[in-house]
Design a protein around this motif. Structure first.
Motif, short mmCIF file in Angstrom:
data_model
loop_
_atom_site.label_atom_id
_atom_site.label_comp_id
_atom_site.label_asym_id
_atom_site.label_seq_id
_atom_site.Cartn_x
_atom_site.Cartn_y
_atom_site.Cartn_z
N TRP A 80 0.98 -9.27 7.57
CA TRP A 80 2.04 -10.25 7.31
C TRP A 80 1.68 -10.97 6.01
O TRP A 80 0.67 -11.67 5.94
N GLY A 81 2.52 -10.81 5.00
CA GLY A 81 2.28 -11.48 3.73
C GLY A 81 3.53 -12.17 3.25
O GLY A 81 4.66 -11.74 3.52
N THR A 82 3.34 -13.26 2.52
CA THR A 82 4.47 -14.02 2.02
C THR A 82 4.34 -14.22 0.51
O THR A 82 3.24 -14.37 -0.01
N SER A 83 5.47 -14.20 -0.19
CA SER A 83 5.52 -14.39 -1.64
C SER A 83 4.63 -13.35 -2.34
O SER A 83 4.85 -12.16 -2.16
N PHE A 84 3.64 -13.78 -3.10
CA PHE A 84 2.77 -12.80 -3.76
C PHE A 84 2.05 -11.94 -2.72
O PHE A 84 1.84 -10.74 -2.91
N GLY A 85 1.69 -12.56 -1.59
CA GLY A 85 1.08 -11.82 -0.50
C GLY A 85 2.05 -10.84 0.13
O GLY A 85 1.64 -9.82 0.71
N GLY A 86 3.35 -11.11 0.04
CA GLY A 86 4.35 -10.18 0.53
C GLY A 86 4.37 -8.89 -0.25
O GLY A 86 4.76 -7.84 0.28
N GLY A 87 3.98 -8.96 -1.53
CA GLY A 87 3.80 -7.74 -2.31
C GLY A 87 2.50 -7.06 -1.96
O GLY A 87 2.43 -5.83 -1.83
N HIS A 88 1.44 -7.86 -1.78
CA HIS A 88 0.13 -7.29 -1.45
C HIS A 88 0.18 -6.43 -0.19
O HIS A 88 -0.46 -5.38 -0.12
N VAL A 89 0.90 -6.89 0.84
CA VAL A 89 0.90 -6.13 2.09
C VAL A 89 1.58 -4.78 1.93
O VAL A 89 1.24 -3.82 2.65
N LEU A 90 2.50 -4.67 1.00
CA LEU A 90 3.13 -3.37 0.73
C LEU A 90 2.10 -2.41 0.11
O LEU A 90 1.98 -1.25 0.52
N ALA A 91 1.36 -2.92 -0.86
CA ALA A 91 0.33 -2.09 -1.49
C ALA A 91 -0.77 -1.74 -0.49
O ALA A 91 -1.25 -0.59 -0.46
N ALA A 92 -1.15 -2.70 0.35
CA ALA A 92 -2.23 -2.47 1.31
C ALA A 92 -1.83 -1.45 2.36
O ALA A 92 -2.61 -0.57 2.74
N ALA A 93 -0.60 -1.55 2.86
CA ALA A 93 -0.14 -0.63 3.91
C ALA A 93 0.08 0.78 3.36
O ALA A 93 -0.11 1.77 4.08
N ALA A 94 0.46 0.89 2.10
CA ALA A 94 0.62 2.21 1.50
C ALA A 94 -0.73 2.90 1.34
O ALA A 94 -0.84 4.13 1.45
#
Length: 302
Positions: free
Chosen positions: A116-130
């Motif tokens: 679960w990431g929000t704002s800049f972290g919301g982008g990080h979780v996409l990179a991390a899950a990929a």
């Protein structure tokens, strides 16, 4: 599980190692017996876990989910020098380290870990899950997905001033100088990474009583943001992803995010007529957290 079940459960302060340093975190554990599904949460640009992340964790806890809410290195209670250094690669490493740590916890079901990431972290979780295909699901809230779009959302004059500070900071770092700081959330027309009409007030509304977050970061980060496109990773994520998108987002424009979300094989989109900072508090918070709980119940049931 109802809200009252965990209403008096306080998080335990824990830590995990990332890059040889300690990331501090709050661990929320349901009151009954495990193993539990776990949600890992972290904030956005310059944010720390005391800035309303506990409000989300408490709601998830009441549904039976354990939560690990952490601060990136160089921020909050976590280790790392110099302070307030926002390094994209280090923050992505912190996400992976949090995942690795979570999988060692005896009370956690390793097959049911959600990012679960929000704002800049919301982008990080996409990179991390990929990168790590072992997660169960992803919630990306008000996500930063496109560096160019977010850069163009800033007033050009302000952007030039920020860039000048960033160059000064990057050059100084080569010679061991103290970091040159830039404001994270500024008033319109002032020099800051975010200076839209709602940025300063929105950022300050997330501050908790007695635990004020620092409203500045090392300026060199501004040279990296334009080259970061985590939204492009959405197409590579094989698990369910919930994109919570604010149509009136002045920091992370909705247009690019909607395009990337449409490419996610198991992507779901919820749209809100709110601004970037609105969904942390009040009625907007209630709407978004309700949608997130429905998503969790469907895809990662307790």
């Amino acid at each position: 599980m109802n809200q009252a079940t965990n209403s008096f459960v306080q998080p335990t302060q824990v830590s995990f190692t990332s890059g040889g340093q300690q990331c501090r975190a709050d661990f929320y554990r349901p009151g009954d017996s495990g193993p539990f599904p776990l949600i890992i949460l972290a904030h956005g640009l310059g944010g720390v876990r005391t800035m309303r992340l506990g409000a989300f964790a408490e709601r998830f806890l009441a549904e039976g989910y354990a939560c690990l809410v952490f601060d990136y290195r160089h921020f909050g209670d976590s280790e790392g020098q110099p302070r307030q250094l926002l390094d994209i690669n280090k923050q992505l490493e912190d996400w992976q380290s949090a995942l690795n740590h979570a999988r060692t916890l005896a009370e956690i079901d390793p097959a049911k870990i959600v990012l679960w990431g929000t704002s800049f972290g919301g982008g990080h979780v996409l990179a991390a899950a990929a990168k790590d295909q072992g997660v169960a699901a992803v919630i990306s809230q008000g996500p930063f997905t496109n560096g160019l779009a977010s850069t163009l959302a800033v007033d050009p004059v302000v952007s030039m001033k920020v860039t000048a500070k960033a160059i000064q900071d990057r050059v100084g770092a080569l010679f061991g100088a103290e970091p040159v700081m830039v404001t994270v959330a500024a008033l319109p027309g002032e020099t800051g990474l975010m200076s839209s009409q709602d940025a300063y007030t929105g950022f300050m509304n997330l501050q908790s009583d007695g635990q004020k977050a620092l409203n500045y970061v090392a300026a060199r980060f501004a040279l990296d943001i334009i080259r970061y496109y985590p939204g492009r990773k959405a197409k590579d994520i094989k698990v369910p992803v919930l994109f919570c998108v604010c149509d009136n987002d002045t920091v992370a424009p909705a247009g690019p995010t909607l395009k990337y979300a449409a490419q996610a094989p198991k992507g779901e989109i919820k749209r809100y007529a709110d601004g970037h900072f609105d969904i942390y508090i009040g009625d907007a918070f209630e709407r978004v957290v309700a949608d997130q709980i429905r998503f969790l119940r469907q895809h990662v049931p307790v």
